[in-house]
Design a protein around this motif. Structure first.
Motif, short mmCIF file in Angstrom:
data_model
loop_
_atom_site.label_atom_id
_atom_site.label_comp_id
_atom_site.label_asym_id
_atom_site.label_seq_id
_atom_site.Cartn_x
_atom_site.Cartn_y
_atom_site.Cartn_z
N ALA A 1 -27.41 -8.67 22.07
CA ALA A 1 -28.54 -9.60 22.06
C ALA A 1 -29.22 -9.62 23.42
O ALA A 1 -28.55 -9.63 24.45
CB ALA A 1 -28.07 -11.01 21.70
N ARG A 2 -30.54 -9.63 23.40
CA ARG A 2 -31.28 -9.81 24.65
C ARG A 2 -31.37 -11.31 24.92
O ARG A 2 -31.79 -12.09 24.07
CB ARG A 2 -32.70 -9.24 24.56
N ILE A 3 -30.95 -11.70 26.12
CA ILE A 3 -30.97 -13.11 26.51
C ILE A 3 -31.70 -13.22 27.85
O ILE A 3 -31.35 -12.55 28.82
CB ILE A 3 -29.53 -13.67 26.65
N TYR A 4 -32.70 -14.07 27.90
CA TYR A 4 -33.44 -14.26 29.15
C TYR A 4 -32.67 -15.13 30.14
O TYR A 4 -32.75 -14.92 31.34
CB TYR A 4 -34.81 -14.87 28.86
N ASP A 5 -31.96 -16.11 29.64
CA ASP A 5 -31.20 -17.03 30.49
C ASP A 5 -29.86 -16.41 30.84
O ASP A 5 -28.97 -16.29 29.99
CB ASP A 5 -31.00 -18.36 29.75
N SER A 6 -29.67 -16.01 32.09
CA SER A 6 -28.45 -15.30 32.49
C SER A 6 -27.20 -16.17 32.35
O SER A 6 -26.10 -15.66 32.11
CB SER A 6 -28.57 -14.80 33.93
N ARG A 7 -27.35 -17.51 32.48
CA ARG A 7 -26.19 -18.38 32.32
C ARG A 7 -25.70 -18.38 30.87
O ARG A 7 -24.50 -18.37 30.61
CB ARG A 7 -26.54 -19.80 32.76
N ARG A 8 -26.63 -18.37 29.94
CA ARG A 8 -26.26 -18.26 28.53
C ARG A 8 -25.61 -16.91 28.25
O ARG A 8 -24.68 -16.82 27.47
CB ARG A 8 -27.50 -18.41 27.64
N ALA A 9 -26.14 -15.89 28.87
CA ALA A 9 -25.62 -14.54 28.63
C ALA A 9 -24.14 -14.47 28.93
O ALA A 9 -23.35 -13.88 28.18
CB ALA A 9 -26.39 -13.53 29.47
N GLN A 10 -23.71 -15.09 30.03
CA GLN A 10 -22.30 -15.06 30.39
C GLN A 10 -21.45 -15.80 29.37
O GLN A 10 -20.34 -15.37 29.05
CB GLN A 10 -22.13 -15.69 31.78
N ALA B 1 -22.16 -8.75 23.14
CA ALA B 1 -22.76 -8.08 24.30
C ALA B 1 -24.18 -8.60 24.50
O ALA B 1 -24.94 -8.75 23.54
CB ALA B 1 -22.77 -6.57 24.09
N THR B 2 -24.54 -8.89 25.74
CA THR B 2 -25.87 -9.42 26.03
C THR B 2 -26.53 -8.61 27.14
O THR B 2 -25.87 -8.08 28.02
CB THR B 2 -25.81 -10.90 26.45
N ILE B 3 -27.85 -8.57 27.08
CA ILE B 3 -28.64 -7.97 28.14
C ILE B 3 -29.51 -9.08 28.73
O ILE B 3 -30.43 -9.56 28.08
CB ILE B 3 -29.55 -6.83 27.61
N ALA B 4 -29.17 -9.52 29.94
CA ALA B 4 -29.93 -10.59 30.60
C ALA B 4 -31.10 -9.95 31.34
O ALA B 4 -31.02 -9.64 32.53
CB ALA B 4 -29.03 -11.37 31.56
N THR B 5 -32.20 -9.75 30.64
CA THR B 5 -33.29 -8.90 31.15
C THR B 5 -33.97 -9.47 32.39
O THR B 5 -34.33 -8.72 33.29
CB THR B 5 -34.33 -8.67 30.06
N ALA C 1 -35.20 -8.73 37.93
CA ALA C 1 -35.45 -9.34 39.24
C ALA C 1 -34.53 -8.74 40.29
O ALA C 1 -34.94 -8.49 41.43
CB ALA C 1 -35.25 -10.85 39.15
N ASP C 2 -33.28 -8.51 39.91
CA ASP C 2 -32.32 -7.94 40.86
C ASP C 2 -32.73 -6.53 41.26
O ASP C 2 -32.68 -6.17 42.44
CB ASP C 2 -30.93 -7.93 40.23
N ARG C 3 -33.15 -5.72 40.28
CA ARG C 3 -33.55 -4.35 40.59
C ARG C 3 -34.78 -4.34 41.49
O ARG C 3 -34.88 -3.55 42.42
CB ARG C 3 -33.84 -3.56 39.30
N MET C 4 -35.75 -5.21 41.22
CA MET C 4 -36.95 -5.27 42.04
C MET C 4 -36.63 -5.74 43.46
O MET C 4 -37.16 -5.20 44.44
CB MET C 4 -37.98 -6.22 41.40
#
Length: 221
Positions: A97-106, A114-118, A123-126
């Protein structure tokens, strides 16, 4: 494989086209029928108009025979509800699942989804592109928590076992490069001159791991 994708935005349509091009059976769900235009005329899969967490809609997409399910709509709640249905109700073994909220992803990772915190990942890569660091990072997981970094070693580590390095730094050796070839190191592997060592770290531990690895082996292991 039969793959069901919930969401036909840019990500969902790109994923569907890629899977279809590789010969997989693909069904795409979206509540906006116009979204299916992104798939193009050459798409050979199935499209299902409806809400992605409606059980009848999921059945129409073939969820009961699905090998994998991806929830990539624009809403975190919709994605996680449909992902949990796919996994817990229909028994799909591979669910992401794609999840925008990284806290939810964890949280959902701990539930076995499995989640992808996009947002956090992007932001981290940039940030790392804009503010380069001395360390060489070769991998970062989708939740942006764990990374693999090249870890230069002080010459005193030559002749010591990997076990000693891991005990000293509190981190795991992911792999090493020796004479240009990758190798999985065992605790008993003896470090040699010229080895490139790559270690699993977090943002909180990477600084101390690099400092300890690049310093002399003061513990005498």
């Amino acid at each position: 494989m039969h793959v069901v994708i919930m969401g036909c935005g840019r990500l969902g349509s790109t994923l569907a086209q890629k899977l279809d091009a590789q010969g997989h059976h693909v069904a795409v769900i979206d509540q906006n029928a116009d979204a299916f235009r992104r798939l193009g005329d050459g798409f050979g899969g199935v499209t299902v108009n409806g809400i992605g967490f409606d059980r009848d809609v999921l059945r129409a997409a073939g969820i009961e025979r699905a090998d994998a399910f991806a929830a990539v709509s624009s809403g975190d709640n919709s994605n996680i509800i449909s992902a949990r249905l796919a996994r817990e109700t229909f028994g799909v073994s591979r669910v992401v699942a794609r999840i925008y909220d990284s806290r939810r992803a964890q949280v959902y990772e701990r539930l076995g989804i499995a989640t992808i915190a996009t947002i956090r990942w992007a932001a981290d890569r940039m940030f790392r592109f804009l503010v380069p660091e001395d360390r060489v990072e070769v991998f970062r997981d989708p939740t942006s928590v764990v990374s693999i970094v090249e870890t230069p070693l002080h010459r005193d580590w030559v002749g010591k076992q990997v076990r000693a390095l891991e005990e000293r730094t509190g981190a795991r050796v992911a792999y090493l490069m020796r004479f240009g070839m990758g190798a999985l190191a065992q605790p008993s592997t003896v470090l040699q001159d010229g080895d490139q060592v790559f270690m699993l770290v977090t943002d909180e531990t990477v600084g101390s791991v690099l400092d300890l690895a690049q310093g002399a082996d003061k513990e005498g292991h």
